[in-house]
Design a protein around this motif. Structure first.
Motif, PDB file in Angstrom:
ATOM      1  N   ASN A  56      16.826   9.203  -9.147  1.00 20.78           N
ATOM      2  CA  ASN A  56      16.988  10.979  -9.800  1.00 20.78           C
ATOM      3  C   ASN A  56      15.571  11.526 -10.535  1.00 20.78           C
ATOM      4  O   ASN A  56      16.107  11.932 -10.625  1.00 20.78           O
ATOM      5  N   ARG A  57      14.452  10.909 -10.437  1.00 28.70           N
ATOM      6  CA  ARG A  57      12.798  11.245 -10.573  1.00 28.70           C
ATOM      7  C   ARG A  57      11.833  11.802  -9.424  1.00 28.70           C
ATOM      8  O   ARG A  57      12.067  10.762  -8.813  1.00 28.70           O
ATOM      9  N   TYR A  58      10.940  12.183 -10.040  1.00 26.49           N
ATOM     10  CA  TYR A  58      10.215  12.375  -8.645  1.00 26.49           C
ATOM     11  C   TYR A  58       8.680  12.095  -9.534  1.00 26.49           C
ATOM     12  O   TYR A  58       8.670  11.465 -10.194  1.00 26.49           O
ATOM     13  N   ILE A  59       7.821  11.491  -7.585  1.00 28.66           N
ATOM     14  CA  ILE A  59       6.850  10.732  -8.352  1.00 28.66           C
ATOM     15  C   ILE A  59       5.544  11.727  -7.941  1.00 28.66           C
ATOM     16  O   ILE A  59       5.564  11.620  -5.538  1.00 28.66           O
ATOM     17  N   THR A  60       4.986  12.270  -8.190  1.00 25.22           N
ATOM     18  CA  THR A  60       3.146  12.767  -7.230  1.00 25.22           C
ATOM     19  C   THR A  60       2.873  12.151  -6.041  1.00 25.22           C
ATOM     20  O   THR A  60       3.145  12.955  -5.337  1.00 25.22           O
ATOM     21  N   ASP A  61       2.500  11.032  -6.915  1.00 26.20           N
ATOM     22  CA  ASP A  61       1.604  10.285  -5.282  1.00 26.20           C
ATOM     23  C   ASP A  61       1.042   9.316  -6.190  1.00 26.20           C
ATOM     24  O   ASP A  61       0.530   8.583  -7.258  1.00 26.20           O
ATOM     25  N   ILE A  62       2.410   8.213  -5.384  1.00 22.61           N
ATOM     26  CA  ILE A  62       1.849   7.147  -5.251  1.00 22.61           C
ATOM     27  C   ILE A  62       0.397   6.174  -4.955  1.00 22.61           C
ATOM     28  O   ILE A  62       0.877   5.219  -5.585  1.00 22.61           O
ATOM     29  N   THR A  63       0.038   7.372  -4.433  1.00 20.97           N
ATOM     30  CA  THR A  63      -1.885   6.172  -3.878  1.00 20.97           C
ATOM     31  C   THR A  63      -2.170   6.935  -4.752  1.00 20.97           C
ATOM     32  O   THR A  63      -3.843   6.208  -4.628  1.00 20.97           O
ATOM     33  N   ALA A  64      -2.144   7.038  -6.093  1.00 18.50           N
ATOM     34  CA  ALA A  64      -2.735   7.243  -7.330  1.00 18.50           C
ATOM     35  C   ALA A  64      -3.019   6.030  -8.276  1.00 18.50           C
ATOM     36  O   ALA A  64      -3.785   6.252  -9.148  1.00 18.50           O
ATOM     37  N   PHE A  65      -1.689   5.448  -8.039  1.00 24.35           N
ATOM     38  CA  PHE A  65      -2.088   4.124  -8.427  1.00 24.35           C
ATOM     39  C   PHE A  65      -3.314   2.610  -8.194  1.00 24.35           C
ATOM     40  O   PHE A  65      -3.335   2.698  -7.133  1.00 24.35           O
ATOM     41  N   THR A  66      -4.196   2.605  -8.874  1.00 22.03           N
ATOM     42  CA  THR A  66      -4.540   1.059  -9.093  1.00 22.03           C
ATOM     43  C   THR A  66      -3.938  -0.049  -8.843  1.00 22.03           C
ATOM     44  O   THR A  66      -4.234  -0.419  -9.905  1.00 22.03           O
ATOM     45  N   MET A  67      -3.606  -0.921  -8.023  1.00 20.50           N
ATOM     46  CA  MET A  67      -3.605  -2.537  -8.110  1.00 20.50           C
ATOM     47  C   MET A  67      -3.991  -3.713  -8.285  1.00 20.50           C
ATOM     48  O   MET A  67      -5.520  -3.642  -8.330  1.00 20.50           O
ATOM     49  N   TYR A  68      -3.688  -4.514  -9.004  1.00 13.81           N
ATOM     50  CA  TYR A  68      -4.376  -5.256  -9.326  1.00 13.81           C
ATOM     51  C   TYR A  68      -4.588  -5.488  -8.357  1.00 13.81           C
ATOM     52  O   TYR A  68      -4.646  -6.288  -7.241  1.00 13.81           O
ATOM     53  N   SER A  69      -6.087  -6.559  -8.894  1.00 14.69           N
ATOM     54  CA  SER A  69      -7.179  -7.651  -7.650  1.00 14.69           C
ATOM     55  C   SER A  69      -7.856  -8.337  -8.693  1.00 14.69           C
ATOM     56  O   SER A  69      -8.221  -8.152  -9.578  1.00 14.69           O
ATOM     57  N   ASP A  78       0.651  -6.088  -2.301  1.00 10.76           N
ATOM     58  CA  ASP A  78       0.495  -4.425  -1.200  1.00 10.76           C
ATOM     59  C   ASP A  78      -0.312  -3.384  -2.076  1.00 10.76           C
ATOM     60  O   ASP A  78      -0.995  -3.706  -3.615  1.00 10.76           O
ATOM     61  N   ASN A  79      -0.733  -2.528  -1.281  1.00  7.29           N
ATOM     62  CA  ASN A  79      -1.868  -1.134  -1.506  1.00  7.29           C
ATOM     63  C   ASN A  79      -0.802  -0.167  -2.689  1.00  7.29           C
ATOM     64  O   ASN A  79      -1.794   0.438  -3.318  1.00  7.29           O
ATOM     65  N   VAL A  80      -0.106   0.081  -2.378  1.00  5.61           N
ATOM     66  CA  VAL A  80       1.059   0.771  -3.363  1.00  5.61           C
ATOM     67  C   VAL A  80       2.113   0.673  -3.976  1.00  5.61           C
ATOM     68  O   VAL A  80       2.694  -0.305  -3.843  1.00  5.61           O
ATOM     69  N   PRO A  81       2.557   1.047  -4.995  1.00  3.22           N
ATOM     70  CA  PRO A  81       3.553  -0.383  -6.007  1.00  3.22           C
ATOM     71  C   PRO A  81       4.865   0.384  -4.827  1.00  3.22           C
ATOM     72  O   PRO A  81       5.347   1.001  -4.402  1.00  3.22           O
ATOM     73  N   ASN A  82       5.901  -1.155  -4.571  1.00  3.50           N
ATOM     74  CA  ASN A  82       7.344  -0.868  -4.159  1.00  3.50           C
ATOM     75  C   ASN A  82       8.130   0.017  -4.818  1.00  3.50           C
ATOM     76  O   ASN A  82       7.515  -0.271  -5.919  1.00  3.50           O
ATOM     77  N   PRO A  83       9.075   0.095  -4.193  1.00  4.12           N
ATOM     78  CA  PRO A  83      10.414   1.263  -4.950  1.00  4.12           C
ATOM     79  C   PRO A  83      10.752   0.636  -5.907  1.00  4.12           C
ATOM     80  O   PRO A  83      10.840   1.329  -7.030  1.00  4.12           O
ATOM     81  N   VAL A 158       2.199  -6.844 -10.012  1.00  4.21           N
ATOM     82  CA  VAL A 158       3.281  -6.215  -9.278  1.00  4.21           C
ATOM     83  C   VAL A 158       3.485  -5.914  -7.950  1.00  4.21           C
ATOM     84  O   VAL A 158       1.809  -5.377  -7.640  1.00  4.21           O
ATOM     85  N   SER A 159       4.568  -5.610  -7.323  1.00  8.92           N
ATOM     86  CA  SER A 159       4.591  -5.706  -5.685  1.00  8.92           C
ATOM     87  C   SER A 159       3.374  -7.173  -5.431  1.00  8.92           C
ATOM     88  O   SER A 159       2.467  -6.561  -4.246  1.00  8.92           O
ATOM     89  N   ILE A 160       3.501  -8.000  -5.174  1.00  4.95           N
ATOM     90  CA  ILE A 160       2.946  -8.829  -5.243  1.00  4.95           C
ATOM     91  C   ILE A 160       3.614 -10.820  -4.921  1.00  4.95           C
ATOM     92  O   ILE A 160       4.710 -10.747  -5.042  1.00  4.95           O
ATOM     93  N   THR A 161       3.927 -10.992  -3.779  1.00  4.74           N
ATOM     94  CA  THR A 161       4.295 -11.735  -3.354  1.00  4.74           C
ATOM     95  C   THR A 161       3.822 -13.183  -3.791  1.00  4.74           C
ATOM     96  O   THR A 161       3.296 -13.772  -4.239  1.00  4.74           O
ATOM     97  N   TYR A 162       5.010 -14.214  -3.979  1.00  3.63           N
ATOM     98  CA  TYR A 162       5.232 -14.430  -4.952  1.00  3.63           C
ATOM     99  C   TYR A 162       4.713 -16.115  -4.101  1.00  3.63           C
ATOM    100  O   TYR A 162       4.867 -16.654  -3.638  1.00  3.63           O
ATOM    101  N   PRO A 163       3.806 -17.500  -5.014  1.00  2.00           N
ATOM    102  CA  PRO A 163       2.947 -18.308  -3.657  1.00  2.00           C
ATOM    103  C   PRO A 163       4.043 -18.835  -3.513  1.00  2.00           C
ATOM    104  O   PRO A 163       4.670 -19.346  -4.296  1.00  2.00           O
TER     105      PRO A 163
END
Length: 223
Positions: A56-69, A78-83, A158-163
């Motif tokens: 019930n809330r908005y997110i402006t730009d999901i591509t703005a997140f820098t994912m862990y590496s 994943d390139n962006v956080p999952n839902p 987060v949004s990482i496949t369990y090894p």
């Protein structure tokens, strides 16, 4: 028919337990004027499809997140956080806090898709509970503990496949490779924010299990 009754009973019981844990917790933004704690996060209609469930809330730009590496990481990120993680980040990314880069604007964070009454109105109903998120002793900005920021490099992936064991033998094998453990969840085989945190249980840090003696960490990690 009997199976249907049983399914409905289980669903209502689980829902009731989640509701009971939410009441009075930091995630309970309900007030005497708006005694609907679920509506501050969830809506059954026109929900934000980027986050889940029924967000019930908005997110402006999901591509703005820098994912862990990391060069030593074994799972695929994943390139962006999952839902499931975006739902948490829609509030916890920092809401444009002082000195923090934020993917979510303060207008989005304080606005519901469907507010009580006319949809999309500002979330003024939770104003009496501003202190749930904001430290009144340090101005209007959110408590430091809750500000993750848009840069996720310094947080647990987060949004990482369990090894698998072949990918990394230092991880325990979950009983269900897609859903994880009974008390620690994977989401389609991936680690997300709600893998470790249950936003409804009201426990310290909303942890699914206690981390005394690192028992939460050691559920996944062998050492």
């Amino acid at each position: 028919m009997e199976k249907l009754r049983l399914s409905l009973t289980i669903a209502l019981t689980i829902g009731g337990l989640a509701y009971a844990g939410l009441i009075g917790s930091k995630h309970d933004l309900s007030t005497a004027a708006t005694d609907e704690p679920c509506v501050f996060c969830h809506t059954p209609h026109q929900s934000n499809d980027a986050a889940s469930p029924l967000w019930n809330r908005y997110i402006t730009d999901i591509t703005a997140f820098t994912m862990y590496s990391s060069p030593t990481i074994d799972g695929t990120i994943d390139n962006v956080p999952n839902p499931q993680s975006l739902a948490c980040l829609s509030c916890h990314d920092g809401v444009s806090a002082l000195g923090d880069a934020s993917a979510v604007s303060p207008q989005d964070t304080h606005r519901l898709v469907n507010a009580p009454g006319p949809g999309g109105m500002p979330d003024t109903t939770s104003n009496p509970n501003c202190q749930k998120c904001h430290d009144t002793g340090q101005g209007i900005y959110p408590r430091k503990l809750w500000r993750i920021g848009a840069n996720l490099m310094d947080d647990h992936p987060v949004s990482i496949t369990y090894p698998t064991p072949a990918q990394d033998p230092d991880f325990h094998v979950p009983p269900d490779p897609l859903r994880g453990w009974p008390n620690l969840k994977l989401f389609n085989g991936k680690v997300e924010c709600p893998t470790c945190h249950d936003p409804h249980n009201g426990q310290p840090l909303f942890l699914r299990i206690s981390n005394d003696y690192s028992q939460l960490c050691l559920t996944c990690h062998k050492k």
